[in-house]
Design a protein around this motif. Structure first.
Motif, PDB file in Angstrom:
ATOM      1  N   TYR A  49       3.991  12.878   5.366  1.00  0.00           N
ATOM      2  CA  TYR A  49       5.238  12.186   5.483  1.00  0.00           C
ATOM      3  C   TYR A  49       5.616  12.188   6.907  1.00  0.00           C
ATOM      4  O   TYR A  49       5.451  13.042   7.832  1.00  0.00           O
ATOM      5  N   ASP A  68       3.444   7.336   5.761  1.00  0.00           N
ATOM      6  CA  ASP A  68       3.534   8.125   4.614  1.00  0.00           C
ATOM      7  C   ASP A  68       2.290   8.313   3.888  1.00  0.00           C
ATOM      8  O   ASP A  68       1.891   6.990   3.434  1.00  0.00           O
ATOM      9  N   VAL A  82      -1.597   6.842  -2.041  1.00  0.00           N
ATOM     10  CA  VAL A  82      -0.555   5.771  -1.749  1.00  0.00           C
ATOM     11  C   VAL A  82      -0.069   5.824  -0.107  1.00  0.00           C
ATOM     12  O   VAL A  82       0.307   7.039   0.152  1.00  0.00           O
ATOM     13  N   SER A  97       2.316   4.323   2.555  1.00  0.00           N
ATOM     14  CA  SER A  97       3.308   3.487   3.000  1.00  0.00           C
ATOM     15  C   SER A  97       3.857   3.627   4.409  1.00  0.00           C
ATOM     16  O   SER A  97       3.791   4.523   5.184  1.00  0.00           O
ATOM     17  N   ASP A  98       4.326   2.445   4.840  1.00  0.00           N
ATOM     18  CA  ASP A  98       4.861   2.161   5.995  1.00  0.00           C
ATOM     19  C   ASP A  98       6.172   1.559   6.003  1.00  0.00           C
ATOM     20  O   ASP A  98       6.816   1.257   4.762  1.00  0.00           O
ATOM     21  N   HIS A  99       7.018   1.625   7.057  1.00  0.00           N
ATOM     22  CA  HIS A  99       8.559   0.983   7.007  1.00  0.00           C
ATOM     23  C   HIS A  99       8.613  -0.287   7.874  1.00  0.00           C
ATOM     24  O   HIS A  99       9.716  -0.370   8.478  1.00  0.00           O
ATOM     25  N   SER A 127       4.432  -5.747  -0.386  1.00  0.00           N
ATOM     26  CA  SER A 127       5.103  -5.734   0.755  1.00  0.00           C
ATOM     27  C   SER A 127       6.607  -6.299   0.485  1.00  0.00           C
ATOM     28  O   SER A 127       6.620  -7.075  -0.443  1.00  0.00           O
ATOM     29  N   SER A 148      11.466  -3.315   3.059  1.00  0.00           N
ATOM     30  CA  SER A 148      11.391  -2.128   3.505  1.00  0.00           C
ATOM     31  C   SER A 148       9.967  -1.475   3.971  1.00  0.00           C
ATOM     32  O   SER A 148       9.850  -0.459   4.337  1.00  0.00           O
ATOM     33  N   GLY A 149       9.165  -2.624   3.883  1.00  0.00           N
ATOM     34  CA  GLY A 149       7.635  -2.174   4.363  1.00  0.00           C
ATOM     35  C   GLY A 149       6.532  -2.346   3.495  1.00  0.00           C
ATOM     36  O   GLY A 149       6.942  -3.179   2.625  1.00  0.00           O
ATOM     37  N   THR A 150       5.446  -1.894   3.700  1.00  0.00           N
ATOM     38  CA  THR A 150       4.223  -2.240   2.806  1.00  0.00           C
ATOM     39  C   THR A 150       3.708  -0.916   2.147  1.00  0.00           C
ATOM     40  O   THR A 150       3.596   0.224   2.830  1.00  0.00           O
ATOM     41  N   VAL A 151       3.361  -0.807   0.883  1.00  0.00           N
ATOM     42  CA  VAL A 151       2.841   0.164   0.195  1.00  0.00           C
ATOM     43  C   VAL A 151       1.346  -0.218  -0.296  1.00  0.00           C
ATOM     44  O   VAL A 151       1.274  -1.318  -1.036  1.00  0.00           O
ATOM     45  N   THR A 159      -1.638   1.222  -2.681  1.00  0.00           N
ATOM     46  CA  THR A 159      -2.008   2.046  -3.987  1.00  0.00           C
ATOM     47  C   THR A 159      -3.313   1.912  -4.044  1.00  0.00           C
ATOM     48  O   THR A 159      -4.023   0.805  -4.557  1.00  0.00           O
TER      49      THR A 159
END
Length: 138
Positions: A11, A69, A82, A84-86, A120, A123-126, A128
């Motif tokens: 993270y 992360d 997974v 993730s960005d912010h 998206s 709070s960001g994009t995930v 998976t």
């Protein structure tokens, strides 16, 4: 593969090339420690690194560098990663050149993984990614 290894979690990694390369190497070591064959491991790391590179290229445009992360886990019949960005999603800019090496990242993700989901929001994009594993024999 005997007992799957514990999850791989990293993270707050700076979304800059040197840190993302280090994360790619750590992910490869973890995937191989899970007993996953090298061809499948290459697919997992290639798609994951492409998603990481997309964070560096797109998520924090105009806001300096941000963080990413990564969570990875081996489940009984699949590997899931997974990322993730912010940052904020940016609509890709079309490259006017007839042949461009850019803009194929999402195609690569989808071609390298058995499943690729991208969501998206504010709070960001995930991203998976999942790969099916051959059933474990007793």
């Amino acid at each position: 593969m005997d007992e799957p290894p514990g999850p791989f979690r990293s993270y707050g990694v700076q979304a800059v090339p040197q840190d993302l390369r280090r994360l790619r190497h750590e992910l490869m070591a973890w995937v191989l420690s899970a007993g996953i064959d090298e061809d499948r491991a290459q697919d997992i790391v290639l798609a994951s690194y492409e998603a990481l590179a997309n964070v560096a290229d797109h998520a924090y445009h105009g806001a300096g560098s941000g963080v990413v992360d990564l969570d990875a886990a081996v489940h009984r019949d699949r590997v899931e990663v997974v990322i993730s960005d912010h940052g904020k999603w940016r609509i890709p800019v079309v490259d006017p050149r007839p042949v461009s090496a850019r803009g194929r990242g999402l195609l690569l993700l989808r071609a390298s993984a058995d499943r690729a989901d991208i969501s998206s929001g504010e709070s960001g994009t995930v991203v998976t990614l999942a790969w099916d594993l051959a059933p474990v024999r007793p």
